[in-house]
Write a protein that holds these residues in place. Structure first.
Motif, PDB file in Angstrom:
ATOM      1  N   PHE A  67     -13.371   0.748   9.649  1.00 32.65           N
ATOM      2  CA  PHE A  67     -12.014   0.609   9.134  1.00 32.65           C
ATOM      3  C   PHE A  67     -11.003   0.498  10.276  1.00 32.65           C
ATOM      4  CE2 PHE A  67     -13.847   2.755   5.329  1.00 32.65           C
ATOM      5  CZ  PHE A  67     -13.523   1.777   4.404  1.00 32.65           C
ATOM      6  N   GLU A  68      -9.900  -0.193  10.004  1.00 30.97           N
ATOM      7  CA  GLU A  68      -8.809  -0.351  10.959  1.00 30.97           C
ATOM      8  C   GLU A  68      -7.485  -0.008  10.292  1.00 30.97           C
ATOM      9  OE1 GLU A  68      -8.787  -4.348  12.380  1.00 30.97           O
ATOM     10  OE2 GLU A  68     -10.911  -4.331  12.972  1.00 30.97           O
ATOM     11  N   SER A  69      -6.500   0.382  11.091  1.00 31.35           N
ATOM     12  CA  SER A  69      -5.154   0.573  10.553  1.00 31.35           C
ATOM     13  C   SER A  69      -4.596  -0.741  10.035  1.00 31.35           C
ATOM     14  CB  SER A  69      -4.217   1.128  11.638  1.00 31.35           C
ATOM     15  OG  SER A  69      -4.338   2.518  11.755  1.00 31.35           O
ATOM     16  N   PHE A  70      -3.877  -0.682   8.930  1.00 28.18           N
ATOM     17  CA  PHE A  70      -3.239  -1.806   8.251  1.00 28.18           C
ATOM     18  C   PHE A  70      -4.239  -2.684   7.501  1.00 28.18           C
ATOM     19  CE2 PHE A  70      -0.337  -0.574  11.639  1.00 28.18           C
ATOM     20  CZ  PHE A  70       0.869  -0.454  10.962  1.00 28.18           C
ATOM     21  N   PHE A  93      -6.014   4.106  -4.384  1.00 32.23           N
ATOM     22  CA  PHE A  93      -4.894   3.180  -4.259  1.00 32.23           C
ATOM     23  C   PHE A  93      -5.360   1.769  -3.919  1.00 32.23           C
ATOM     24  CE2 PHE A  93      -3.637   7.398  -2.842  1.00 32.23           C
ATOM     25  CZ  PHE A  93      -2.489   7.637  -3.578  1.00 32.23           C
ATOM     26  N   ASN A  94      -4.601   0.794  -4.399  1.00 26.99           N
ATOM     27  CA  ASN A  94      -4.645  -0.563  -3.870  1.00 26.99           C
ATOM     28  C   ASN A  94      -3.508  -0.654  -2.864  1.00 26.99           C
ATOM     29  OD1 ASN A  94      -6.737  -1.614  -5.594  1.00 26.99           O
ATOM     30  ND2 ASN A  94      -5.247  -1.578  -7.259  1.00 26.99           N
ATOM     31  N   ALA A  95      -3.836  -0.532  -1.592  1.00 30.34           N
ATOM     32  CA  ALA A  95      -2.787  -0.430  -0.578  1.00 30.34           C
ATOM     33  C   ALA A  95      -3.383  -0.768   0.788  1.00 30.34           C
ATOM     34  CB  ALA A  95      -2.188   0.979  -0.599  1.00 30.34           C
ATOM     35  N   LYS A  96      -2.844  -0.136   1.851  1.00 29.75           N
ATOM     36  CA  LYS A  96      -3.357  -0.335   3.197  1.00 29.75           C
ATOM     37  C   LYS A  96      -3.790   1.010   3.784  1.00 29.75           C
ATOM     38  CE  LYS A  96      -0.662  -4.460   4.453  1.00 29.75           C
ATOM     39  NZ  LYS A  96      -1.794  -5.363   4.758  1.00 29.75           N
ATOM     40  N   LEU A  97      -4.902   0.970   4.492  1.00 33.64           N
ATOM     41  CA  LEU A  97      -5.374   2.151   5.205  1.00 33.64           C
ATOM     42  C   LEU A  97      -4.600   2.277   6.508  1.00 33.64           C
ATOM     43  CD1 LEU A  97      -7.586   4.368   4.976  1.00 33.64           C
ATOM     44  CD2 LEU A  97      -9.027   2.906   6.390  1.00 33.64           C
ATOM     45  N   ILE A 117      -0.727   3.616   3.222  1.00 33.71           N
ATOM     46  CA  ILE A 117       0.646   3.115   3.307  1.00 33.71           C
ATOM     47  C   ILE A 117       0.839   1.907   2.399  1.00 33.71           C
ATOM     48  CG2 ILE A 117       1.000   3.947   5.663  1.00 33.71           C
ATOM     49  CD1 ILE A 117       0.504   1.103   6.663  1.00 33.71           C
ATOM     50  N   ARG A 118       2.107   1.691   2.033  1.00 35.06           N
ATOM     51  CA  ARG A 118       2.501   0.507   1.265  1.00 35.06           C
ATOM     52  C   ARG A 118       3.756  -0.088   1.873  1.00 35.06           C
ATOM     53  NH1 ARG A 118       1.737   2.732  -4.877  1.00 35.06           N
ATOM     54  NH2 ARG A 118      -0.460   2.159  -5.151  1.00 35.06           N
TER      55      ARG A 118
END
Length: 399
Positions: free
Chosen positions: A260-263, A284-288, A304-305
């Motif tokens: 996994f990566e940020s964003f 969530f459907n979002a960003k890690l 984050i969103r």
């Protein structure tokens, strides 16, 4: 006057932390860069050395400081030795620092840094900037984190990287949150993954731009520095908000799933980690954001969103007219400390109110017990008058 480099003066503990101090021959603001608050994050320290050693006082407006954070942890390449130096800046921990004679290693470091900050605040009358340089354990774009005050939004908007708001709701005692309670421009810059050489390159570009935007240097060629950050961030410069954090409990056997990566976009149901043999899936459907790939630390990952631009502009308008005065009309909400922008909310009454409503007015919450929240507003303590003549502040565009 030549730029000074002070790292080993054993007669003055504070000066051990000041690795660079450049006094310009022209008047101006004061900017402080912190590097190595976490001892396994050396990119910021290296970037400061690479940039500041080449700067001549004749070219500088104001003063520039490069400050080392956790010196002992840096020597051992560890995030911290006994406790996280970037989680120790709460009122309770600062009170303990004053009253306790038996200090841990991180408390000794903190006391030295606090002494430096207090002297700075007592002696510098012009604009002050505080910037904390970090890296992440996972692969990531460079990005900025800020406490949600308009002066932070305005200054951060100068940089061509993503900006993340609201992390202060999920962290106890970061250095920047403490500085924000005092009202100063303060931001964190995460320049990349710990051992990635590009993290140093990104950090160098950011330092150059920060010195230019704050008026300390008048650089002709900022395009090359902006290009470095634009390329590194994939030309993403959106504004995001933290909506969730997975907190690792003491003795919990947490292991983030690899890759996994940020964003990175994630969908609801994505397997993110395994802890004590139990699989953790995304809700969530979002960003890690900032998945943990190191043994130290208790921030497993964040979600984050992106924040819609309309919402950002609306919040700016509401804050400028101090519309938060209307919040105490609502049942269950009273002033805890009006001068410092602290509301107290009864959860039994306000639990059905969306967090986003409070965020519009600039309030971020911390729970004090099972039935009450304290809501903190950075706008009411923000030293806007200190920055009103800065060029970046006069820009028409605000986030």
């Amino acid at each position: 006057m030549q730029a000074s480099l002070v790292v080993n003066n054993r007669h003055n503990k504070v000066s051990e932390h000041i690795c660079h101090h450049i006094i310009g021959e022209n008047s101006g603001a004061t900017i402080v860069f912190f590097g190595g608050i976490h001892g396994n994050e050396y990119a910021g320290v290296k970037a400061l050395n690479n940039v500041l050693k080449h700067i001549e006082p004749k070219d500088v407006y104001g003063e520039i400081y490069g400050v080392l954070g956790n010196i002992k942890a840096l020597e051992e390449n560890k995030r911290f030795l006994e406790s996280d130096l970037n989680r120790m800046w709460t009122s309770a921990r600062l009170r303990d620092l004053r009253e306790n004679d038996q200090l841990t290693q991180e408390q000794i470091e903190q006391k030295d840094l606090l002494g430096f900050i207090n002297v700075l605040l007592a002696t510098k009358k012009g604009p002050l900037y505080f910037i904390d340089l970090h890296t992440t354990s996972s692969k990531s774009f460079p990005f900025i984190t800020i406490n949600d005050a308009l002066i932070n939004r305005k200054f951060s908007s100068c940089f061509p990287v993503p900006i993340v708001l609201g992390i202060e709701e999920y962290l106890d005692g970061p250095l920047l949150s403490y500085l924000n309670t005092l009202g100063y421009v303060s931001l964190g810059f995460e320049c990349g993954q710990h051992m990635d050489p590009n993290a140093v390159v990104n950090c160098e570009a950011f330092i150059h731009l920060a010195l230019n935007y704050s008026g300390h240097l008048k650089l002709n060629g900022i395009d090359e520095h902006e290009k470095v950050l634009k390329d590194a961030s994939g030309d993403v410069s959106s504004i995001f908000e933290v909506i969730y954090k997975y907190h690792i409990k003491p003795k919990e056997d947490f292991e983030m799933q690899l890759g996994f990566e940020s964003f990175q976009n994630i969908e609801k149901g994505t397997l993110l980690a395994i802890t004590d043999g139990i699989k953790i899936y995304s809700d969530f459907n979002a960003k890690l954001f900032m998945p943990l790939y190191q043994k130290s630390g208790n921030d497993g990952y964040f979600i984050i969103r992106q924040i819609p631009y309309f919402f950002l502009k609306l919040s700016e308008t509401l804050r400028k007219i101090k519309a938060d005065n209307l919040l105490t009309i609502l049942p269950g909400i009273t002033w805890q400390d009006k001068q410092n922008g602290v509301l107290k909310a009864n959860l039994s009454v306000t639990r059905f109110m969306a967090k986003s409503i409070f965020h519009l007015f600039g309030y971020r919450n911390k729970q004090i017990d099972k039935s009450h929240l304290l809501l903190y507003n950075r706008e009411r303590v923000s030293k806007k008058e200190m920055y009103k003549n800065e060029l970046w502040y006069k820009k028409s565009r605000t986030l």
